[in-house]
Design an enzyme around this catalytic site. Structure first.
Site, PDB file in Angstrom:
ATOM      1  N   HIS A 197      -3.124 -28.558  14.654  1.00 13.74           N
ATOM      2  CA  HIS A 197      -4.216 -28.937  15.549  1.00 13.74           C
ATOM      3  C   HIS A 197      -3.813 -30.132  16.419  1.00 13.74           C
ATOM      4  O   HIS A 197      -4.025 -30.125  17.641  1.00 13.74           O
ATOM      5  CB  HIS A 197      -5.445 -29.277  14.704  1.00 13.74           C
ATOM      6  CG  HIS A 197      -6.663 -29.627  15.498  1.00 13.74           C
ATOM      7  ND1 HIS A 197      -7.642 -28.725  15.809  1.00 13.74           N
ATOM      8  CD2 HIS A 197      -7.062 -30.802  16.048  1.00 13.74           C
ATOM      9  CE1 HIS A 197      -8.598 -29.309  16.506  1.00 13.74           C
ATOM     10  NE2 HIS A 197      -8.272 -30.582  16.657  1.00 13.74           N
ATOM     11  N   GLU A 198      -3.233 -31.141  15.806  1.00 13.93           N
ATOM     12  CA  GLU A 198      -2.863 -32.348  16.551  1.00 13.93           C
ATOM     13  C   GLU A 198      -1.707 -32.087  17.511  1.00 13.93           C
ATOM     14  O   GLU A 198      -1.694 -32.594  18.644  1.00 13.93           O
ATOM     15  CB  GLU A 198      -2.510 -33.478  15.577  1.00 13.93           C
ATOM     16  CG  GLU A 198      -3.705 -34.016  14.811  1.00 13.93           C
ATOM     17  CD  GLU A 198      -4.812 -34.482  15.739  1.00 13.93           C
ATOM     18  OE1 GLU A 198      -4.542 -35.305  16.637  1.00 13.93           O
ATOM     19  OE2 GLU A 198      -5.944 -34.013  15.586  1.00 13.93           O
TER      20      GLU A 198
END
Length: 268
Positions: A134-135
């Site tokens: 996600h990051e």
């Protein structure tokens, strides 16, 4: 005079947009990728030098292995899709920092930090892969850069960018750190938009699956994150990454595609 400034700002925005290859979406772009990469290198070194870096142990090995696997999956995906040039300037770095913060982030160029306070929530390598995917997706989609550009524009940076950065280096630094979810000690968090969150959820889930991590871990992760957010003071990660029910439902819809990628990764 005010009307002239507004017209100039709108004109600047019209010409200062670029197409992000992985999202295929046009974004405000008033600072160069080279500037962002150099800024990330400087600020990452500063954050790491001031933090308590964990250099050994099973948690460090897990962070480095998971982040390294996702980085390889990203590079393979970009190569197959003839987008390798978009990774110019990426020199991956992974560090685990001793902190109670429930947080993780990725700066431009693949500069990644995970806080030990996040690990009880992720629970295992699969949950960690969901967060790191996600990051990393936020960085690849240039969401932080998009927010940084918007803040500079709001401060007049679009019209006098070089002068702004020269006269207000501390504010420029703070805006950069806030844009990437690093400067929580400043008391200012800049939430990603719903569009950005959905982009990062989907891209991150697929990268984690391609890297060989079970995407189904995302459901439990966000359920646990949601419970943490029920308190009066939500964790930093949850503050900038809302875990509402609609997000979990959206992730469930992505699971068939993600599971196919995961199953394919297990056959390699």
């Amino acid at each position: 005079m005010k009307e002239i400034v507004i017209v100039l700002a709108i004109s600047m925005m019209a010409f200062a947009c670029s197409q992000n290859k992985i999202t295929d979406r046009r974004q405000l772009n008033i600072v160069s990728n080279d500037f962002m990469t150099n800024m990330a290198d400087t600020q990452y070194k500063s954050v790491i030098s001031q933090g308590k870096v964990v250099n050994s142990g099973k948690d460090v090995s897990m962070v480095r292995n998971v982040a390294g696997d996702i980085a390889k999956a990203v590079e393979a995906y970009y190569k197959v899709n003839n987008m390798t040039d978009a990774l110019k300037g990426y020199k991956w770095e992974f560090n685990l920092l001793e902190s109670k913060q429930v947080n993780a982030w990725c700066m431009p160029g693949g500069k990644i930090a995970v806080y030990t306070g996040l690990l009880p929530v992720t629970q295992d390598k699969h949950g960690l892969a969901v967060v790191l995917g996600h990051e990393i997706a936020h960085a690849l989609a240039e969401h932080g850069k998009e927010r940084f550009n918007q803040q500079l524009l709001a401060q007049g940076g679009a019209l006098t960018l070089q002068l702004f950065m020269a006269q207000k280096p501390a504010m420029t630094r703070d805006l950069f750190l806030q844009a990437f979810g690093v400067a929580t000690e400043l008391g200012v968090l800049l939430p990603f938009s719903r569009k950005q969150e959905l982009e990062a959820d989907k891209l991150g889930l697929m990268f984690a699956a391609r890297a060989g991590y079970n995407p189904n871990a995302a459901i439990g992760l966000w359920e646990r994150m949601g419970k943490l957010s029920e308190g009066a003071q939500p964790p930093e990660f949850a503050s900038t990454h809302p875990s509402e029910d609609s997000r979990i439902e959206a992730l469930k819809k992505l699971m068939p595609e993600a599971n196919k990628l995961y199953e394919a990764s297990q056959k390699k």
